[in-house]
Design an enzyme around this catalytic site. Sequence first.
Site, PDB file in Angstrom:
ATOM      1  CE  LYS A 124      64.083 -58.645  56.267  1.00 10.05           C
ATOM      2  NZ  LYS A 124      63.266 -59.211  57.375  1.00 10.05           N
ATOM      3  NE  ARG A 162      62.966 -69.915  65.229  1.00  8.81           N
ATOM      4  CZ  ARG A 162      63.466 -68.767  65.665  1.00  8.81           C
ATOM      5  NH1 ARG A 162      64.461 -68.793  66.558  1.00  8.81           N
ATOM      6  NH2 ARG A 162      63.012 -67.611  65.249  1.00  8.81           N
ATOM      7  CB  THR A 204      69.578 -54.507  61.848  1.00  6.39           C
ATOM      8  OG1 THR A 204      68.785 -55.205  60.888  1.00  6.39           O
ATOM      9  CG2 THR A 204      69.826 -55.419  63.041  1.00  6.39           C
ATOM     10  NE  ARG A 261      60.276 -55.452  59.597  1.00  3.47           N
ATOM     11  CZ  ARG A 261      60.725 -55.962  60.745  1.00  3.47           C
ATOM     12  NH1 ARG A 261      60.727 -55.220  61.843  1.00  3.47           N
ATOM     13  NH2 ARG A 261      61.173 -57.202  60.802  1.00  3.47           N
TER      14      ARG A 261
END
Length: 440
Positions: free
Chosen positions: A190, A46, A248, A5
Amino acid sequence: MDVVRLNFSHGAHAQHTETFNMVRELSQKYNREVAILCDIQGPKIRTGPIAEPFNVAFGQSIRVTPKSILGTNQRFQIVYPTLLEDLNEGDSIFINDGIVQLNVVSKADDELVCSVVAPGTISTNKGCNLPTGQLSIQIPTDKDKEDLELIAKLNPEFVAASFIGHARDVHNVRNFLHQCGNPHVKIVSKIERPIALSNIDAIINASDAVMVARGDLGVETPPHLVPIAQKDIVRKCNREGKPVIIATQMLESMIHAARPTRAEASDVYNAVIDGADAVMLSGETSVGKYPLHAVQVINKLVKAAEDNMPNRDFKELSSTRKNIVETIAKACYAISSEYKELQYNGKILVLTNTGFSALMIAKFRPPLPIVVITSSPRTGRELSLTWGVAASIYDKTITNTVDPEKRAIAAIQVALSQNLVDPTDRVVLVDNIRHTGDAD
């Protein structure tokens, strides 16, 4: 290792190009086909600039605005232009991987008034998650498009598309790659947001593979619901013969420790038992102290699970797009299971052009290794992501042979010559199947 990846959230294009070429060279050097997955960043929300990091306490009132300001402990910016339009009273804002949680109490002309539900520290440029399903997010983003232009030229096997919420997001990424001149790259969606769970059937249908990205999903979804969602997605992907990746914190402790926790070992093992095609390492190999050892550990856990796979129920795994390939795949599983009971050694030898036959066979998790013979090296690399595919052989002369008996004999001979089939093996051979809608 079966897939590498490349994380386009970090690093420059020159660095990714260098790594891409290195993987291809090493793959050729060691005669091991390793697929490459380019992971694009997707939308990132953010915090804006903060004068000094500050702590917020439970119940504290604080104001949030999309306007460009220098943040304080009274008011700070979240860099998301449609923040006021997309969030309403009762919605949550998670900051810094969910450590801080704010709930929207009211809306003003240029700000949201929030109450602190989970206390913590707020500082500059920390990631924010907005679980509401009504976000004005365009996928792919401008940054994604710049990355996809390079990716189209590099021509990897897979692109992982972040923050997919609808099937149209998958189509948008695929269409942009087509515009860049590359219709071949497979799309891995995803699953990171609650809205994706609501649209999961359509997303799976539009995708070539799916990744359960438990990082952001675990922030935006209550923790007790994440394993339920994971198992549901795996089951649905298995049913449709779409590869599914669990990602994850698989071996998170191995970033710093030489041994995984018992919980991590069980997590990896059970993911494979549940039907995952692949389990992914992230920080363990990118910044961890023991990258090679982490790969060796997870490989042992995967092999242990594969050696103890329970029998699968045909009814639960019957696809919504029934075809002759699935019928033959069920027969392969039945024969393989008989071989196992009789303690025969064997292989399933699959002749395929697109890989569809191998995908359908693999979804039933037969107890024999799958060896693929294909005219396309790309197909072989794509199948590196698929459970149970032990090796791929590239031979156009076999797949182009018209006579099925000669094709079968040649396939077994070349597998023997490459030591992928033993002379004492019992071989289940599946020839190049023609079927409606998914020509192989």
